[in-house]
Structures are given as structure tokens and as C-alpha cells.
Design a protein around this motif. Structure first.
Motif, PDB file in Angstrom:
ATOM      1  N   ASN A 105       0.657  -1.520   0.288  1.00 54.15           N
ATOM      2  CA  ASN A 105      -0.072   0.168   0.026  1.00 54.15           C
ATOM      3  C   ASN A 105       1.103   0.956  -0.038  1.00 54.15           C
ATOM      4  O   ASN A 105       0.198   2.421   0.129  1.00 54.15           O
ATOM      5  CB  ASN A 105      -1.137  -0.035   1.358  1.00 54.15           C
ATOM      6  N   GLY A 106       2.098   1.306  -0.003  1.00 52.90           N
ATOM      7  CA  GLY A 106       3.045   2.157  -0.188  1.00 52.90           C
ATOM      8  C   GLY A 106       3.752   2.367   1.129  1.00 52.90           C
ATOM      9  O   GLY A 106       4.174   3.617   1.664  1.00 52.90           O
ATOM     10  N   ASP A 107       3.384   2.191   2.197  1.00 54.01           N
ATOM     11  CA  ASP A 107       3.828   3.148   4.177  1.00 54.01           C
ATOM     12  C   ASP A 107       4.709   1.976   3.884  1.00 54.01           C
ATOM     13  O   ASP A 107       4.868   0.957   3.424  1.00 54.01           O
ATOM     14  CB  ASP A 107       2.925   2.092   4.771  1.00 54.01           C
ATOM     15  N   GLU A 108       5.363   3.004   4.145  1.00 55.51           N
ATOM     16  CA  GLU A 108       7.510   2.352   3.894  1.00 55.51           C
ATOM     17  C   GLU A 108       7.857   1.582   6.031  1.00 55.51           C
ATOM     18  O   GLU A 108       7.432   3.008   6.651  1.00 55.51           O
ATOM     19  CB  GLU A 108       8.232   3.755   3.711  1.00 55.51           C
ATOM     20  N   VAL A 109       8.795   1.744   6.538  1.00 56.61           N
ATOM     21  CA  VAL A 109       9.018   1.305   7.464  1.00 56.61           C
ATOM     22  C   VAL A 109      10.460   1.299   7.509  1.00 56.61           C
ATOM     23  O   VAL A 109      11.239   0.662   7.071  1.00 56.61           O
ATOM     24  CB  VAL A 109       8.332   0.422   8.759  1.00 56.61           C
ATOM     25  N   TYR A 110      11.395   1.273   8.335  1.00 56.36           N
ATOM     26  CA  TYR A 110      12.456   0.822   9.134  1.00 56.36           C
ATOM     27  C   TYR A 110      12.351   0.313  10.086  1.00 56.36           C
ATOM     28  O   TYR A 110      11.639   0.305  11.224  1.00 56.36           O
ATOM     29  CB  TYR A 110      13.460   1.928   9.284  1.00 56.36           C
ATOM     30  N   ASN A 111      12.324  -1.255   9.999  1.00 58.14           N
ATOM     31  CA  ASN A 111      12.082  -2.362  11.472  1.00 58.14           C
ATOM     32  C   ASN A 111      12.498  -1.793  12.504  1.00 58.14           C
ATOM     33  O   ASN A 111      14.121  -2.289  11.812  1.00 58.14           O
ATOM     34  CB  ASN A 111      11.864  -3.419  10.717  1.00 58.14           C
ATOM     35  N   VAL A 112      12.984  -2.254  13.632  1.00 57.66           N
ATOM     36  CA  VAL A 112      13.919  -2.761  14.515  1.00 57.66           C
ATOM     37  C   VAL A 112      13.486  -4.326  14.941  1.00 57.66           C
ATOM     38  O   VAL A 112      12.400  -4.234  15.288  1.00 57.66           O
ATOM     39  CB  VAL A 112      13.846  -1.962  16.209  1.00 57.66           C
ATOM     40  N   ILE A 113      13.759  -5.325  15.181  1.00 60.39           N
ATOM     41  CA  ILE A 113      13.096  -6.915  15.222  1.00 60.39           C
ATOM     42  C   ILE A 113      13.796  -6.969  16.500  1.00 60.39           C
ATOM     43  O   ILE A 113      15.307  -7.476  16.285  1.00 60.39           O
ATOM     44  CB  ILE A 113      12.883  -7.522  14.443  1.00 60.39           C
ATOM     45  N   ALA A 114      12.954  -7.518  17.754  1.00 62.43           N
ATOM     46  CA  ALA A 114      14.039  -8.578  18.412  1.00 62.43           C
ATOM     47  C   ALA A 114      13.046 -10.217  17.936  1.00 62.43           C
ATOM     48  O   ALA A 114      12.063 -10.028  17.715  1.00 62.43           O
ATOM     49  CB  ALA A 114      13.285  -8.483  19.896  1.00 62.43           C
ATOM     50  N   LEU A 115      13.967 -10.830  17.585  1.00 64.13           N
ATOM     51  CA  LEU A 115      14.016 -12.315  17.088  1.00 64.13           C
ATOM     52  C   LEU A 115      13.775 -12.966  18.080  1.00 64.13           C
ATOM     53  O   LEU A 115      14.668 -13.538  19.080  1.00 64.13           O
ATOM     54  CB  LEU A 115      15.058 -13.050  15.833  1.00 64.13           C
ATOM     55  N   TYR A 116      12.975 -13.912  18.255  1.00 66.76           N
ATOM     56  CA  TYR A 116      12.752 -15.008  19.788  1.00 66.76           C
ATOM     57  C   TYR A 116      12.928 -16.272  19.024  1.00 66.76           C
ATOM     58  O   TYR A 116      11.524 -15.711  17.610  1.00 66.76           O
ATOM     59  CB  TYR A 116      11.363 -14.774  20.402  1.00 66.76           C
ATOM     60  N   ARG A 117      12.899 -17.033  19.873  1.00 66.50           N
ATOM     61  CA  ARG A 117      12.157 -18.532  19.983  1.00 66.50           C
ATOM     62  C   ARG A 117      11.221 -18.975  20.388  1.00 66.50           C
ATOM     63  O   ARG A 117      12.396 -18.428  21.926  1.00 66.50           O
ATOM     64  CB  ARG A 117      13.495 -19.703  19.772  1.00 66.50           C
ATOM     65  N   ALA A 118      10.376 -19.509  20.511  1.00 61.64           N
ATOM     66  CA  ALA A 118       9.166 -19.433  21.168  1.00 61.64           C
ATOM     67  C   ALA A 118       9.632 -21.476  21.819  1.00 61.64           C
ATOM     68  O   ALA A 118       9.492 -22.286  20.728  1.00 61.64           O
ATOM     69  CB  ALA A 118       8.228 -19.521  21.041  1.00 61.64           C
ATOM     70  N   ARG A 119       9.797 -22.027  22.786  1.00 60.20           N
ATOM     71  CA  ARG A 119       9.853 -23.286  22.806  1.00 60.20           C
ATOM     72  C   ARG A 119       9.119 -23.831  24.230  1.00 60.20           C
ATOM     73  O   ARG A 119       9.845 -22.950  25.050  1.00 60.20           O
ATOM     74  CB  ARG A 119      10.831 -24.345  22.636  1.00 60.20           C
ATOM     75  N   PRO A 120       8.217 -24.189  24.823  1.00 61.22           N
ATOM     76  CA  PRO A 120       7.323 -24.939  23.439  1.00 61.22           C
ATOM     77  C   PRO A 120       6.081 -24.095  23.606  1.00 61.22           C
ATOM     78  O   PRO A 120       6.047 -22.781  23.764  1.00 61.22           O
ATOM     79  CB  PRO A 120       6.948 -26.099  24.752  1.00 61.22           C
ATOM     80  N   VAL A 121       5.935 -24.753  23.059  1.00 58.82           N
ATOM     81  CA  VAL A 121       4.396 -23.692  22.630  1.00 58.82           C
ATOM     82  C   VAL A 121       3.362 -24.553  22.490  1.00 58.82           C
ATOM     83  O   VAL A 121       2.638 -25.965  22.478  1.00 58.82           O
ATOM     84  CB  VAL A 121       4.308 -22.944  20.572  1.00 58.82           C
TER      85      VAL A 121
END
Length: 154
Positions: A91-107
């Protein structure tokens, strides 16, 4: 909610968005991906932080909203930002992401599409990954070996 309210005020101008992304692996060592309804690419479950949330709360909320799953323990795999995490939505929206990456265990829970952001949820192995959305591809490139190795060896 917060981002949509912000977008009403500033339109599609680039913004910095903090958020969380979650890696879920099944017993076969495959990673859960969601097919996005906006771009039709595959990505990892996750999304933007809401005011007052911690990154861990964001990860849990987004995982539940997008997959129907509840995260047990969350392990922080890293925090990622910079030009590789710039994204322009269809849709044209622009973002610069700051991403915290997690592993979920267990789910826990039943895997199900429960929002309008996904059109499919599926597990893929390392050797048969689908066409990935650019941020998911960058995350796997930056720490993929850590994700695959630690899960296999633990």
C-alpha cells in the motif's frame, strides 16, 4: 492499532517500528511461516509493539493473534535493524524495522489463522524454504545457522 493511528496522521512516510518476530519449530525441525495476505510472500509470525508493551509481550501477542499458538519460554536470538530491515508495504507505507527475534519453546494450542494478515500457515524445512518476504530472508541469513543448529543439537 498504534501504527494505524500514526499512519492517519503522517501517511506513508517512513517510520521506525520496533517489534518482535517469533521462530516456532516443530518436532521435525521445520520452521513455521505465515503467507502474508498483502504481498503473498512467506514470513515469520510477528509484528509491531504497542505502547506500554515489552518486546516479550509483543512476541506473545503477535504469535497468538497470527497463529493461535501460545508461547512457553521465549529465547532472545538477537535484535536486528538497519537498511536490510527497511520495508515498503504494497500500500506504499514505509518502515525501518527494529526486530527482536525470539524462539518460542514450547508452544501450545491449535495452529489456526485468526487474523486478516495471513492466508496460510505452514512448516518448512531448511532445504525447502518458500519465497520469503525480504525481512524474514534477512533474519534467516543473519542468524539461520544459529536457529537451525541450536534446535537440532538441544
Amino acid at each position: 492499532m498504534y501504527i494505524s493511528e500514526l499512519r492517519k496522521r503522517i501517511g506513508s512516510l517512513p517510520i521506525i517500528v520496533a517489534g518482535a518476530t517469533v521462530v516456532v519449530m516443530n518436532e521435525k525441525g521445520e520452521i513455521l511461516f505465515q503467507r502474508r495476505s498483502d504481498s503473498f510472500d512467506w514470513g515469520l509470525p510477528g509484528g509491531a509493539m504497542e505502547p506500554g508493551e515489552t518486546l516479550e509481550e509483543t512476541a506473545r501477542r503477535e504469535l497468538k493473534e497470527e497463529t493461535g499458538l501460545d508461547a512457553g519460554a521465549l529465547q532472545l536470538l538477537g535484535v536486528f535493524s538497519g537498511p536490510r530491515y527497511y520495508y515498503r508495504y504494497p500500500n506504499g507505507d514505509e518502515v525501518y524495522n527494529v526486530i527482536a527475534l525470539y524462539r518460542a519453546r514450547p508452544v501450545r494450542g491449535t495452529l489456526q489463522i485468526s487474523d486478516n494478515e495471513s492466508i496460510d500457515l505452514r512448516f518448512f524445512g531448511k532445504d525447502r524454504l518458500p519465497r520469503l518476504e525480504k525481512r524474514a530472508a534477512a533474519l534467516l541469513e543473519e542468524c539461520g545457522e544459529q536457529i537451525w543448529k541450536k534446535e537440532r543439537d538441544s
